[in-house]
Motif scaffolding. Structure first.
Motif, PDB file in Angstrom:
ATOM      1  N   ILE A 163      -4.195  -6.434  31.973  1.00 39.41           N
ATOM      2  CA  ILE A 163      -5.259  -5.585  32.493  1.00 39.41           C
ATOM      3  C   ILE A 163      -6.599  -5.958  31.857  1.00 39.41           C
ATOM      4  CG2 ILE A 163      -6.149  -3.208  32.490  1.00 39.41           C
ATOM      5  CD1 ILE A 163      -3.194  -2.310  32.828  1.00 39.41           C
ATOM      6  N   ASP A 164      -6.598  -6.218  30.548  1.00 38.37           N
ATOM      7  CA  ASP A 164      -7.826  -6.650  29.868  1.00 38.37           C
ATOM      8  C   ASP A 164      -8.359  -7.940  30.498  1.00 38.37           C
ATOM      9  OD1 ASP A 164      -7.663  -4.497  28.144  1.00 38.37           O
ATOM     10  OD2 ASP A 164      -6.772  -5.661  26.493  1.00 38.37           O
ATOM     11  N   TYR A 165      -7.461  -8.834  30.840  1.00 37.56           N
ATOM     12  CA  TYR A 165      -7.840 -10.109  31.474  1.00 37.56           C
ATOM     13  C   TYR A 165      -8.540  -9.848  32.805  1.00 37.56           C
ATOM     14  CZ  TYR A 165      -7.067 -14.799  33.503  1.00 37.56           C
ATOM     15  OH  TYR A 165      -7.219 -16.031  34.090  1.00 37.56           O
ATOM     16  N   TYR A 166      -7.947  -8.999  33.645  1.00 35.30           N
ATOM     17  CA  TYR A 166      -8.556  -8.688  34.945  1.00 35.30           C
ATOM     18  C   TYR A 166      -9.917  -7.997  34.776  1.00 35.30           C
ATOM     19  CZ  TYR A 166      -4.093  -9.695  37.334  1.00 35.30           C
ATOM     20  OH  TYR A 166      -2.963 -10.294  37.840  1.00 35.30           O
ATOM     21  N   MET A 167     -10.015  -7.131  33.780  1.00 35.31           N
ATOM     22  CA  MET A 167     -11.285  -6.413  33.602  1.00 35.31           C
ATOM     23  C   MET A 167     -12.371  -7.336  33.067  1.00 35.31           C
ATOM     24  SD  MET A 167     -10.761  -3.602  34.984  1.00 35.31           S
ATOM     25  CE  MET A 167     -12.290  -2.763  34.576  1.00 35.31           C
ATOM     26  N   GLU A 168     -11.997  -8.367  32.324  1.00 32.88           N
ATOM     27  CA  GLU A 168     -12.984  -9.381  31.935  1.00 32.88           C
ATOM     28  C   GLU A 168     -13.435 -10.156  33.171  1.00 32.88           C
ATOM     29  OE1 GLU A 168     -15.648 -11.526  29.788  1.00 32.88           O
ATOM     30  OE2 GLU A 168     -14.524  -9.746  29.144  1.00 32.88           O
ATOM     31  N   GLY A 211     -18.683  -0.101  40.375  1.00 34.22           N
ATOM     32  CA  GLY A 211     -17.302  -0.412  40.061  1.00 34.22           C
ATOM     33  C   GLY A 211     -17.195  -1.481  38.995  1.00 34.22           C
ATOM     34  N   GLY A 212     -15.970  -1.987  38.788  1.00 34.15           N
ATOM     35  CA  GLY A 212     -15.754  -3.043  37.811  1.00 34.15           C
ATOM     36  C   GLY A 212     -15.671  -2.571  36.381  1.00 34.15           C
ATOM     37  N   LYS A 213     -15.790  -1.256  36.154  1.00 33.47           N
ATOM     38  CA  LYS A 213     -15.721  -0.715  34.791  1.00 33.47           C
ATOM     39  C   LYS A 213     -14.441   0.073  34.557  1.00 33.47           C
ATOM     40  CE  LYS A 213     -20.729  -0.544  34.062  1.00 33.47           C
ATOM     41  NZ  LYS A 213     -21.057  -1.322  35.271  1.00 33.47           N
ATOM     42  N   ASN A 214     -13.943   0.737  35.584  1.00 32.46           N
ATOM     43  CA  ASN A 214     -12.706   1.500  35.485  1.00 32.46           C
ATOM     44  C   ASN A 214     -11.683   1.087  36.544  1.00 32.46           C
ATOM     45  OD1 ASN A 214     -13.269   3.400  33.299  1.00 32.46           O
ATOM     46  ND2 ASN A 214     -14.782   4.301  34.661  1.00 32.46           N
ATOM     47  N   ALA A 215     -11.943  -0.010  37.199  1.00 29.49           N
ATOM     48  CA  ALA A 215     -11.061  -0.497  38.256  1.00 29.49           C
ATOM     49  C   ALA A 215     -11.340  -1.980  38.475  1.00 29.49           C
ATOM     50  CB  ALA A 215     -11.290   0.282  39.554  1.00 29.49           C
ATOM     51  N   SER A 248     -12.461  -8.329  44.756  1.00 31.67           N
ATOM     52  CA  SER A 248     -11.361  -8.090  43.833  1.00 31.67           C
ATOM     53  C   SER A 248     -11.500  -8.962  42.595  1.00 31.67           C
ATOM     54  CB  SER A 248     -10.033  -8.393  44.539  1.00 31.67           C
ATOM     55  OG  SER A 248      -8.974  -8.464  43.605  1.00 31.67           O
ATOM     56  N   ALA A 249     -11.147  -8.388  41.448  1.00 32.69           N
ATOM     57  CA  ALA A 249     -11.161  -9.146  40.189  1.00 32.69           C
ATOM     58  C   ALA A 249      -9.808  -9.753  39.880  1.00 32.69           C
ATOM     59  CB  ALA A 249     -11.594  -8.233  39.038  1.00 32.69           C
TER      60      ALA A 249
END
Length: 439
Positions: A349-354, A372-376, A420-421
């Protein structure tokens, strides 16, 4: 490759590609072969021409046909891309091997799910919220549970949805007969209440303007905007539902991505067990988009207007329509909630949020308003005055990047695109570079 063959590789399982066989004679046109005397479901006739994500796949296919050497980066359909951690796949593999032994073989399980997994879900996600394992129903994914809940609720209830929102809420409402006719001018179904959720109201509806409905679909963090509702916002929603005698169907599929302390469950709010059902999923936090595993929480306190417990009817729906989630997937689910499995998933999850931060920074460098991009793992980008399908096509043609037009998530999504991240880091970095060069 034909388009139907292409769909068999990339299309999400939301629609079936049908190719009618026709016979023709010169100058006589085409005719259908034998037809039954069974009329088509009138509700299906009310659906738009195609579900959003297969439409995206169609555009992608056509682009590749025109540009066969294009290096495509897919940031559209929100499918996970990172491998499932070994500790989880090993648990599934061991379960599979056990099925070849007398001691390890298992056939049908409980329709409601493995009790060990139900207890693990209750302990991991609902500790101190008073949710019991018996109130948790394990399933093959949140989207399937949306349809089962619609079957539970029936055609005679009124429905409200966030606008924009995940299209399955509206499409399933149409299929079961709740939606009424589509108004072409507005793009809205007549009997659905659309709750505007945009930057002008901090992505939360002005409830003082919303009429009473029987059911309120609410997703947090929201797909597509990425906004996570605050505790105070959800308190307002619970109080609104209680005052109106409504049921909230709360989708928390992206709760594991919340970083700012916003509630991860509706049941963090006092009184929610009397007004809410929660659906969630292993798909996005555990990479189980292909494995298929989710759950729904129906509290014993939730009752119909006549006092009958909703959980009893949902249990009947599950036992009638479902034979239970795969025992292999459930073994994986238990491993996800182990100490080692859960930590490994948070690393992913950390990887996707980066990835999300890289994309947000890239769009912001173009002086665009980005949400977006901060909690999703979704980024919601505003292109003022633009048609979102045109923006989608322009980005695809100029950069070979697949996104999703915001209009596909409802009328309020016009002028926006969703990115999408989910992706490998090198693809995310390359996408950011292309966007800066071509936009």
């Amino acid at each position: 490759m034909s388009y139907s063959q292409f769909l068999s590789h990339v299309c999400m399982p939301h629609a079936v590609f049908l190719q009618l066989k026709t016979s023709s004679k010169s100058n006589a046109g085409s005719r259908l072969g034998h037809c039954s005397k069974v009329p088509r479901n009138v509700n299906l006739e009310k659906l738009r021409s195609g579900y959003l994500f297969p439409e995206i796949s169609r555009h992608e296919f056509e682009h590749l046909q025109k540009n066969p050497n294009a290096s495509l980066i897919r940031l559209g359909i929100g499918d996970t891309t990172h491998p499932i951690p070994d500790t989880i796949t090993q648990a599934m593999a061991e379960h599979v091997r056990g099925l070849s032994t007398i001691q390890g073989y298992r056939g049908y399980g409980a329709e409601q799910g493995n009790m060990a997994l139900r207890k693990a879900i209750a302990g991991k996600f609902y500790q101190d919220m008073g949710i019991k394992a018996d109130e948790i129903f394990v399933s093959d994914g949140a989207q399937c549970d949306i349809s089962r809940l619609q079957l539970l609720l029936g055609p005679n209830v009124t429905v409200a949805v966030q606008d924009p929102s995940f299209p399955a809420y509206i499409d399933s409402s149409v299929v079961v007969g709740q939606a009424g006719e589509l108004e072409e001018e507005t793009g809205k179904y007549r009997n659905i209440t659309y709750m505007n959720c945009g930057p002008e109201n901090n992505f939360f509806p002005d409830l003082s303007t919303i009429p009473r409905t029987n059911v309120i679909f609410f997703c947090s963090p929201n797909n597509p905007t990425g906004h996570a509702a605050s505790w105070q916002q959800l308190k307002q929603l619970v109080e609104f539902a209680k005052a109106n005698g409504s049921i909230i169907v709360y989708d928390s599929a992206y709760a594991a991505y919340i970083r700012d302390g916003s509630p991860r469950s509706i049941f963090e709010i006092p009184g929610a067990k009397e007004v809410a059902i929660e659906i969630s999923s292993f798909s996005k936090f555990a990479g189980f988009t292909g494995v298929r595993l989710g759950w729904t929480v129906v509290p014993e306190e939730l009752k119909y207007s006549n006092g009958f417990p909703v959980i009893k009817d949902f249990n009947r729906i599950v036992c009638t329509c479902f034979n239970g989630a795969s025992n292999i997937a459930q073994a994986g689910g238990l491993a996800c909630l182990s100490t080692h499995g859960y930590q490994a998933l948070h690393n992913v999850i950390d990887y996707y949020m980066e990835n999300a931060k890289i994309l947000v920074d890239g769009f912001e460098s173009l002086d665009l308003n980005v949400y977006g991009g901060k909690n999703a793992p979704y980024i919601w980008v505003h292109f003022p005055g633009s048609n979102s399908w045109n923006v989608f096509r322009e980005i695809l043609e100029k950069t070979n990047i697949v996104t999703v037009p915001g209009r596909g998530f409802g009328p309020a999504g016009e002028e926006y695109i969703r990115i999408s991240a989910f992706g490998q880091r090198e693809h995310i970095l390359e996408a950011s570079r292309r966007l800066k060069v071509y936009l």
